[in-house]
Design a protein around this motif. Structure first.
Motif, PDB file in Angstrom:
ATOM      1  N   ILE A   1       0.669  -1.044  -0.033  1.00 28.93           N
ATOM      2  CA  ILE A   1       0.095   0.171   0.523  1.00 28.93           C
ATOM      3  C   ILE A   1       0.739   1.415  -0.317  1.00 28.93           C
ATOM      4  N   LEU A   2       1.915   1.205   1.304  1.00 32.43           N
ATOM      5  CA  LEU A   2       2.825   1.951   1.269  1.00 32.43           C
ATOM      6  C   LEU A   2       4.029   1.840   0.546  1.00 32.43           C
ATOM      7  N   PRO A   3       4.761   2.516  -0.411  1.00 33.39           N
ATOM      8  CA  PRO A   3       6.326   2.582  -0.737  1.00 33.39           C
ATOM      9  C   PRO A   3       7.377   1.786   0.910  1.00 33.39           C
ATOM     10  N   SER A   4       8.535   1.653   1.268  1.00 33.26           N
ATOM     11  CA  SER A   4       8.898   1.075   2.268  1.00 33.26           C
ATOM     12  C   SER A   4       9.617   2.659   2.063  1.00 33.26           C
ATOM     13  N   TRP A   5      10.149   2.982   1.206  1.00 29.32           N
ATOM     14  CA  TRP A   5      11.184   3.855   2.087  1.00 29.32           C
ATOM     15  C   TRP A   5      10.838   5.251   0.633  1.00 29.32           C
ATOM     16  N   PRO A   6       9.799   5.815   0.901  1.00 32.71           N
ATOM     17  CA  PRO A   6       9.553   6.851  -0.484  1.00 32.71           C
ATOM     18  C   PRO A   6      10.956   7.889  -0.891  1.00 32.71           C
ATOM     19  N   THR A   7      10.872   7.870  -2.271  1.00 31.70           N
ATOM     20  CA  THR A   7      11.344   8.364  -2.820  1.00 31.70           C
ATOM     21  C   THR A   7      11.579   9.788  -4.412  1.00 31.70           C
ATOM     22  N   LEU A   8      12.234  10.295  -4.140  1.00 31.75           N
ATOM     23  CA  LEU A   8      11.428  11.218  -5.111  1.00 31.75           C
ATOM     24  C   LEU A   8      12.091  11.029  -6.403  1.00 31.75           C
ATOM     25  N   GLN A   9      13.675   9.672  -6.607  1.00 24.58           N
ATOM     26  CA  GLN A   9      14.279   9.626  -7.592  1.00 24.58           C
ATOM     27  C   GLN A   9      13.146   9.627  -8.851  1.00 24.58           C
ATOM     28  N   PRO A  10      12.816   8.254  -9.496  1.00 18.84           N
ATOM     29  CA  PRO A  10      12.312   8.501 -10.193  1.00 18.84           C
ATOM     30  C   PRO A  10      11.275   9.298 -10.594  1.00 18.84           C
ATOM     31  N   LEU A  11      11.032  10.396 -10.267  1.00 17.08           N
ATOM     32  CA  LEU A  11      10.488  11.927 -11.078  1.00 17.08           C
ATOM     33  C   LEU A  11      11.989  12.571 -11.861  1.00 17.08           C
ATOM     34  N   ALA A  12      13.159  12.814 -10.518  1.00 13.08           N
ATOM     35  CA  ALA A  12      14.015  13.993 -11.014  1.00 13.08           C
ATOM     36  C   ALA A  12      15.006  12.740 -11.555  1.00 13.08           C
ATOM     37  N   GLU A  13      14.753  11.998 -12.565  1.00 13.33           N
ATOM     38  CA  GLU A  13      15.720  11.257 -13.213  1.00 13.33           C
ATOM     39  C   GLU A  13      14.561  11.658 -14.581  1.00 13.33           C
ATOM     40  N   LEU A  14      13.322  11.448 -14.721  1.00 11.09           N
ATOM     41  CA  LEU A  14      12.656  11.999 -15.004  1.00 11.09           C
ATOM     42  C   LEU A  14      12.502  12.920 -16.073  1.00 11.09           C
ATOM     43  N   LEU A  15      12.558  13.961 -14.969  1.00 13.63           N
ATOM     44  CA  LEU A  15      12.639  15.623 -15.418  1.00 13.63           C
ATOM     45  C   LEU A  15      13.923  15.792 -15.580  1.00 13.63           C
ATOM     46  N   LEU A  16      15.079  15.453 -14.718  1.00 15.36           N
ATOM     47  CA  LEU A  16      15.923  16.350 -15.465  1.00 15.36           C
ATOM     48  C   LEU A  16      17.279  15.636 -16.355  1.00 15.36           C
ATOM     49  N   ASP A  17      17.038  13.875 -16.233  1.00 15.98           N
ATOM     50  CA  ASP A  17      17.694  13.056 -17.155  1.00 15.98           C
ATOM     51  C   ASP A  17      16.705  12.435 -18.718  1.00 15.98           C
ATOM     52  N   THR A  18      15.325  12.673 -19.219  1.00 12.08           N
ATOM     53  CA  THR A  18      15.208  11.922 -19.511  1.00 12.08           C
ATOM     54  C   THR A  18      14.500  13.473 -20.708  1.00 12.08           C
ATOM     55  N   PRO A  19      15.512  13.495 -21.589  1.00 12.30           N
ATOM     56  CA  PRO A  19      15.000  14.852 -22.523  1.00 12.30           C
ATOM     57  C   PRO A  19      13.766  14.044 -23.243  1.00 12.30           C
ATOM     58  N   GLN A  20      13.368  13.054 -24.045  1.00  9.27           N
ATOM     59  CA  GLN A  20      12.549  11.623 -24.901  1.00  9.27           C
ATOM     60  C   GLN A  20      11.161  12.050 -24.445  1.00  9.27           C
ATOM     61  N   PHE A  21      11.138  12.860 -22.710  1.00 11.34           N
ATOM     62  CA  PHE A  21       9.584  12.726 -22.033  1.00 11.34           C
ATOM     63  C   PHE A  21       9.014  13.684 -22.432  1.00 11.34           C
ATOM     64  N   PHE A  22      10.397  15.247 -22.460  1.00  6.90           N
ATOM     65  CA  PHE A  22       9.432  16.509 -22.677  1.00  6.90           C
ATOM     66  C   PHE A  22       9.206  16.043 -23.837  1.00  6.90           C
ATOM     67  N   SER A  23      10.253  15.961 -24.594  1.00  6.22           N
ATOM     68  CA  SER A  23       9.907  15.730 -26.296  1.00  6.22           C
ATOM     69  C   SER A  23       8.314  15.029 -26.488  1.00  6.22           C
ATOM     70  N   ALA A  24       7.927  13.779 -26.299  1.00  2.46           N
ATOM     71  CA  ALA A  24       6.402  13.489 -26.432  1.00  2.46           C
ATOM     72  C   ALA A  24       5.722  14.319 -25.283  1.00  2.46           C
ATOM     73  N   PHE A  25       6.092  14.671 -24.262  1.00  2.77           N
ATOM     74  CA  PHE A  25       4.493  15.532 -23.733  1.00  2.77           C
ATOM     75  C   PHE A  25       4.488  16.444 -24.311  1.00  2.77           C
ATOM     76  N   TRP A  26       4.911  17.388 -25.287  1.00  2.84           N
ATOM     77  CA  TRP A  26       4.883  18.468 -26.178  1.00  2.84           C
ATOM     78  C   TRP A  26       3.885  17.868 -28.022  1.00  2.84           C
TER      79      TRP A  26
END
Length: 280
Positions: free
Chosen positions: A52-77
């Protein structure tokens, strides 16, 4: 008992959203351990499990997506371009579409029933039926593998005419008759009475068409071959097996625009669908 039933229904609706939020806050190793047996080709086998809840919540996936995945922004736009351009195009053709809907709801003329049935047939035709004609037209016009090949078919849709017709039918006849007695022309009645009172159908059509354009899969899959033109619906398929954390974070962020539009237009959507349901 009714509260329990409503609670179960609410749980089934909210669970996919909570599943996405939960996965976006999980560490990569925990997410792989939870979903790896089901989504990844692992030699260990086993079954997928979920907490139900993560054992250790982290923002790493969101940070990696927003900072290191330019393909996501291209697809988003690209997705924003496809969805908002279709809505803008529908607003351009809204005047003739609303006039058609108003005429079908308020006037009697020869061929009205045939035109109504034709519009309904065009509305219920699945994409697979129109796939080949749209492909041939896009190829002949030279817009294949461009955003226009997806935008133009979405602009000229029969669905807004249908839902606006049902909405205009809710305008009281007494009000229209009173306007006629005061000397108002048919155009004045339509513009000053019909449109303000039938706005719910117009906004409902725009909200539904935006959500459809935002989540479109088959149209981009057929008409967009260059990866630089891919929307989120096609980009998501490529990242699921590469990084589950980024996939969950991308799924969460891709939900936000559609949810905001839905929440903002929920009132108009309910009124428009209610009018269509009552009259149908």
């Amino acid at each position: 008992m009714p509260v329990l039933i409503l609670g179960l229904l609410a749980f089934t609706v909210l669970w996919p959203l909570w599943f996405t939020v939960d996965g976006a806050l999980m560490a990569s190793d925990e997410l792989t351990a939870a979903l790896g047996p089901a989504l990844l080709d692992t030699a260990d086998g086993g079954y997928a499990v979920w907490t139900i809840l993560p054992s250790w919540p982290t923002l790493q996936p969101l940070a990696e997506l927003l900072l290191d995945t330019p393909q996501f922004f291209s697809a988003f736009w690209n997705t924003c371009l496809l969805a908002f351009a279709q809505i803008a195009g529908q607003l351009v053709v809204a005047a003739p579409a609303s006039l058609t809907a108003y005429a079908l709801s308020r006037f009697e003329f020869r061929g009205k029933n045939f035109l109504t049935v034709l519009i309904m047939m065009l509305m219920v035709l699945p994409f697979q039926v129109l796939m080949v004609p749209n492909y041939l037209i896009a190829t002949r016009l030279g817009i294949y593998d461009t955003p226009l090949s997806v935008i133009l078919p979405g602009v000229f849709s029969a669905f807004p005419v249908f839902i606006m017709t049902r909405s205009f039918q809710d305008v009281p006849n007494e009000l229209l008759e009173a306007a006629k007695l005061d000397g108002a022309t048919a155009w004045q009645i339509f513009w000053k009475i019909g449109v303000p009172l039938g706005y719910a159908g117009i906004f409902a059509a725009l909200v539904l068409n935006f959500i459809e354009g935002w989540n479109a899969v088959e149209q981009p899959l057929l008409f967009l071959k260059s990866q630089s033109n891919w929307p989120l619906s096609m980009y998501m398929n490529d990242i699921v097996t590469d990084n589950l954390g980024i996939a969950m974070a991308a799924s969460l962020l891709s939900l936000i625009p559609a949810m905001l539009v839905f929440l903002y237009g929920q009132t108009y959507l309910e009124l428009g669908i209610q009018a269509g349901g009552i009259k149908a």
